[in-house]
Design an enzyme around this catalytic site. Structure first.
Site, mmCIF file in Angstrom:
data_model
loop_
_atom_site.group_PDB
_atom_site.id
_atom_site.type_symbol
_atom_site.label_atom_id
_atom_site.label_comp_id
_atom_site.label_asym_id
_atom_site.label_seq_id
_atom_site.Cartn_x
_atom_site.Cartn_y
_atom_site.Cartn_z
ATOM 1 N N GLY A 93 -4.825 -1.913 4.992
ATOM 2 C CA GLY A 93 -4.086 -3.067 4.466
ATOM 3 C C GLY A 93 -4.737 -4.394 4.824
ATOM 4 O O GLY A 93 -4.908 -5.282 3.985
ATOM 5 N N ARG A 94 -5.154 -4.544 6.075
ATOM 6 C CA ARG A 94 -5.693 -5.839 6.525
ATOM 7 C C ARG A 94 -7.117 -6.092 6.028
ATOM 8 O O ARG A 94 -7.684 -7.141 6.308
ATOM 9 C CB ARG A 94 -5.599 -5.951 8.049
ATOM 10 N N GLU A 104 10.483 -4.904 4.307
ATOM 11 C CA GLU A 104 10.495 -6.317 3.920
ATOM 12 C C GLU A 104 10.169 -6.476 2.442
ATOM 13 O O GLU A 104 10.856 -7.178 1.694
ATOM 14 C CB GLU A 104 9.456 -7.103 4.740
ATOM 15 N N GLU A 135 -4.438 -6.290 15.052
ATOM 16 C CA GLU A 135 -3.922 -4.987 14.619
ATOM 17 C C GLU A 135 -5.042 -3.942 14.707
ATOM 18 O O GLU A 135 -4.789 -2.760 14.915
ATOM 19 C CB GLU A 135 -3.378 -5.079 13.181
ATOM 20 N N HIS A 153 -5.658 -32.969 18.855
ATOM 21 C CA HIS A 153 -4.534 -33.787 19.330
ATOM 22 C C HIS A 153 -3.361 -32.917 19.765
ATOM 23 O O HIS A 153 -2.261 -33.431 19.970
ATOM 24 C CB HIS A 153 -4.096 -34.750 18.227
ATOM 25 N N LYS A 213 9.714 -0.649 14.120
ATOM 26 C CA LYS A 213 10.292 -0.367 12.794
ATOM 27 C C LYS A 213 11.364 0.709 12.914
ATOM 28 O O LYS A 213 12.429 0.608 12.325
ATOM 29 C CB LYS A 213 9.212 0.152 11.831
ATOM 30 N N LYS A 231 0.845 -1.199 0.000
ATOM 31 C CA LYS A 231 0.000 0.000 0.000
ATOM 32 C C LYS A 231 0.885 1.255 0.000
ATOM 33 O O LYS A 231 0.668 2.172 -0.764
ATOM 34 C CB LYS A 231 -0.915 -0.040 1.223
HETATM 35 O O1 F6P Z 1 3.430 -3.003 9.788
HETATM 36 C C1 F6P Z 1 2.062 -3.156 9.657
HETATM 37 C C2 F6P Z 1 1.571 -2.767 8.300
HETATM 38 O O2 F6P Z 1 1.539 -1.397 8.158
HETATM 39 C C3 F6P Z 1 0.217 -3.387 8.051
HETATM 40 O O3 F6P Z 1 -0.820 -2.646 8.541
HETATM 41 C C4 F6P Z 1 0.223 -3.558 6.575
HETATM 42 O O4 F6P Z 1 -0.751 -4.480 6.183
HETATM 43 C C5 F6P Z 1 1.628 -4.023 6.339
HETATM 44 O O5 F6P Z 1 2.400 -3.294 7.261
HETATM 45 C C6 F6P Z 1 2.168 -3.854 4.952
HETATM 46 O O6 F6P Z 1 2.125 -2.529 4.537
HETATM 47 P P1 F6P Z 1 2.254 -2.144 3.017
HETATM 48 O O7 F6P Z 1 1.132 -2.748 2.268
HETATM 49 O O8 F6P Z 1 2.222 -0.649 2.991
HETATM 50 O O9 F6P Z 1 3.579 -2.674 2.516
#
Ligand code: F6P
Length: 549
Positions: free
Chosen positions: A269-270, A215, A355, A386, A514, A209
Site C-alpha cells: 500500500g505505501r 475507515e 510502517e 521558526h 484494529k 487494496k
Molecule cells: O493499517 C495499515 C494499512 O494496512 C496500510 O498498510 C495501508 O496502506 C492502509 O492500511 C490502507 O489499506 P487498504 O488500501 O487495504 O484500504
C-alpha cells in the site's frame, strides 16, 4: 529466492564501525573540512538533475569504506537483484515487492510464477490513461451530462498519503479538476468535505487494496448515501470508481465492471502510488504528468540497481542513516523541504519509513537487540526554522536532517527564492560550523556589550555545531524530479531493511489496534462486555455515559 538472514551486528564491518565510532565520535566535522579541501566534492553525488552533498555528515573516508564493507557483508547486491527480480522478499506475506515494475518500461522482463508481469501493468496503465484523458477532455461526464469539476479520493494510509502528497506537491501542474482527499473515519472530516461538493460534477475514487478497511468503507458508504439521496441510485455508476485487489468486494459494493481498476498483491500500500492507486494524480494533473512521475522513478530505479555503491544515492543515504541510528543512537531524522509544495512530504514518508522499518523481530524470527526504524518528522523551511530548529541547533539530541531544495522556483519570484535558498544554505552551514565562545565574545565586543551582560548570556549563545545534514539540491520541482525523489527514499528504506535484517514489507503492527477497536465498537453499541484493563474499561464507561448520540 528468500533474502539471506545475516545479523548485521555479527559482521566484521559492524565491529570495526563500533571501534571506529569510539575514535571519531567526538571529532568536529570542521576539522575534516580544514584538512581536506576536496571533502565537499568527495562526498557529493551528482546524478541527472540531483546534486546530493553528504559532506556535512559525521563521516570520514574510513567511515565511508566501513559502511561499504557492511553493505557487502549483508549481501546488499544480492538483495537488490532479488527485489527487482520479483523474488518473494516479503516473505512473511509470501509476496514479491514489485512497485518498481509499476514504473518500468514496457520491455522490462519480469516474471512472477512463470508469467510476465508487464503486460498486466501496461493494460492498467492504458486504462488509467484513457480514463483520465476522457475525464479531462470532458468526454466522460457525470450522470446529468455535466463535465466533472471535482475528484474525491476515498482511502487511507497508502491509499491516501502517496496520492495526496503528490497531488499537493505538483499542484502547479494541476488541470481544471479540483482534488480532495478524505481518509479519516472521523465523520467531521467527511461532513466538511460534502458541504462544498456538487454531486453532479464530482467523481469519487474509492481506493483500498483490501477493500476491507473500516475507515474507507465507512466513508465510501456515507458518501454514496449522500450522493444517492441527491441524484438517485441510478447515478452512482457514472460517479464512483474503485481501485483494489479485492474485485469481489468491489463488485459487491456496486461498482460497475468498467469502473474497476485492479492492483496486485505484490504492491505494498505505501508503495502503490505508481499503480491505479495514483488515479487521482492522473486525473487531477493529467496523464502526461503521471507518466512523468513514473519516468522519474524509473530513472532512480536504474541508478539504484546499476550504480556502484560508492556513488549510489539511496545506498549512501541509507548507510549514513544506519551509522547515526545504530552508532550515534540518533532516534529520529528530520526531512525539511525548502519548497512549500512539499508540505506533505514528511507525513507521507512517515508511513513509508515507519510502517516498513518499525520492526523488532529479525528475519530469523528472533527479537532484535539493536535499533531499527527511524522516527521521521519534518515541515517545510523556512516555517520550521521558526518552530523547532532551536532544538536541532542547541538541543541535546542528535538529529540528522535532510535539506531538500530546488535551484529554480516554479513561479519566477526570484526575490523570494533567493531569500529561501539563502536560508536553506545558511541552516546547513550553521548546523555544521556552530559558533564558538570566542566568536560570541567577539560579537558582544562589536556590540559594545558590558561585562555583566556578557557573563550572563555568553554560554547560551554558543552553538557547538557538528550537527549532521545532507543537502539534496534538485534543478526544479517537476513530476519527473518528484518521482525520482520518492523512489530515492523508497530504496533507502529497502537498503536499511536489508542491513537491519528485517522484513520491511509487512505491517502486522497495525493489526492489534484494529482488532480491539472492533471489540470496543460492539460494546459501545450494546451492553455486552469484554475484559479490559481498568483504565480502558473506565474510559469506555465514561464515553457511553456522556455521549449524546
Ligand atoms: O493499517 C495499515 C494499512 O494496512 C496500510 O498498510 C495501508 O496502506 C492502509 O492500511 C490502507 O489499506 P487498504 O488500501 O487495504 O484500504
Amino acid at each position: 529466492m528468500a533474502l539471506q538472514n545475516i545479523n548485521p551486528t555479527s559482521t566484521n564491518a559492524w565491529q570495526k564501525l563500533k571501534a571506529h565510532f569510539e575514535e571519531i565520535s567526538s571529532l568536529h566535522m570542521l576539522d575534516w573540512f580544514d584538512k581536506n579541501p576536496n571533502r565537499a566534492k568527495d562526498f557529493t553525488i551528482k546524478w541527472e538533475d540531483f546534486y546530493v552533498d553528504f559532506s556535512k555528515n559525521r563521516i570520514n573516508a574510513e567511515t565511508f569504506e566501513l559502511l561499504m564493507e557492511l553493505a557487502g557483508e549483508v549481501k546488499l547486491g544480492d538483495a537488490i537483484e532479488k527485489y527487482f527480480s520479483g523474488d518473494s522478499i516479503n516473505q512473511t506475506e509470501g509476496r514479491a515487492v514489485l512497485h518498481t515494475a509499476l514504473r518500468a518500461r514496457p520491455d522490462y522482463d519480469i516474471q512472477l510464477d512463470g508469467n510476465p508481469v508487464m503486460p498486466e501493468v501496461i493494460e492498467v496503465r492504458e486504462k488509467i490513461k484513457s480514463f483520465s484523458e476522457a475525464i479531462n477532455k470532458g468526454s466522460l461526464k457525470g450522470s446529468s451530462g455535466k463535465t466533472f469539476t471535482d475528484v474525491v479520493n476515498i482511502g487511507i494510509g497508502g491509499s491516501d498519503l502517496g496520492p495526496a502528497m503528490v497531488v499537493d506537491s505538483l499542484k502547479y501542474y494541476q488541470n481544471n479538476l479540483k482534488p480532495h482527499f478524505v481518509s479519516n473515519v472521523d465523520g467531521d472530516q467527511v461532513a466538511e468535505l460534502l458541504k462544498d461538493l456538487d454531486p453532479e460534477t464530482t467523481l469519487f475514487i474509492i481506493v483500498s487494496k483490501t477493500f476491507t478497511t473500516q475507515e474507507t468503507l465507512t466513508n465510501a458508504n456515507t458518501i454514496r448515501s449522500w450522493f444517492a439521496d441527491k441524484l438517485g441510485d441510478h447515478a452512482v455508476a457514472k460517479h464512483f470508481v474503485a481501485v483494489s485487489t479485492n474485485l469481489e468486494k468491489v463488485r459487491a459494493f456496486g461498482i460497475e465492471e468498467e469502473n474497476i481498476f485492479p492492483m496486485w498483491n505484490w504492491v505494498g500500500g505505501r508503495f502503490s502510488l505508481w499503480s491505479a492507486v495514483g488515479l487521482s494524480i492522473a486525473v487531477s494533473l493529467g496523464y502526461d504528468h503521471f507518466e512523468g512521475l513514473l519516468k522519474g522513478a524509473q530513472s532512480m530505479d536504474d541508478h539504484f540497481r546499476t550504480t556502484p555503491f560508492h556513488s549510489n544515492i539511496p545506498v549512501v543515504a541509507a548507510l549514513i542513516s544506519v551509522w547515526y541510528n545504530n552508532f550515534f543512537e540518533a532516534e529520529s531524522e528530520a526531512i525539511i523541504p525548502y519548497t512549500h509544495y512539499l508540505n506533505q512530504f514528511a507525513t507521507y514518508l512517515q508511513q513509508a519509513v515507519m510502517e516498513s522499518n518499525g520492526k523488532g523481530v529479525d528475519r530469523d524470527g528472533k527479537s532484535i537487540d539493536y535499533q531499527t526504524g527511524n522516527i521521521i518528522w519534518g515541515e517545510p523551511g523556512t516555517n520550521s526554522q521558526h518552530a523547532f530548529f532551536q532544538l536541532i541547533h542547541q538541543g541535546t539530541k542528535l538529529i540528522p536532517v535532510d535539506f531538500i531544495g530546488f535551484v529554480n522556483p516554479l513561479h519566477d519570484n526570484w526575490d523570494h527564492h533567493d531569500k529561501l535558498i539563502s536560508n536553506f544554505l545558511a541552516q546547513t552551514e550553521a548546523l555544521l560550523t556552530g559558533k564558538t565562545d570566542k566568536e560570541v565574545l567577539e560579537e558582544f565586543k562589536g556590540q559594545k556589550a558590558d561585562d555583566i551582560t556578557i557573563g550572563r548570556t555568553l554560554p547560551f549563545k554558543v552553538f557547538r555545531g557538528n550537527r549532521p545534514t545532507t543537502t539534496i539540491l534538485i534543478d526544479s520541482l517537476s513530476p519527473e524530479s518528484l518521482g525520482s525523489l520518492i523512489a530515492m527514499y523508497e530504496h533507502k528504506i529497502f537498503v536499511q531493511g536489508i542491513i537491519w535484517n528485517i522484513y520491511s514489507y509487512d505491517q502486522f503492527g497495525v493489526e492489534l489496534g484494529k482488532q480491539l477497536a472492533g471489540k470496543i465498537l460492539k460494546e459501545i453499541e450494546n451492553p455486552e462486555f469484554e475484559i479490559h484493563d481498568s483504565s480502558t474499561k473506565n474510559l469506555i464507561d465514561y464515553y457511553k455515559k456522556h455521549k449524546k448520540g
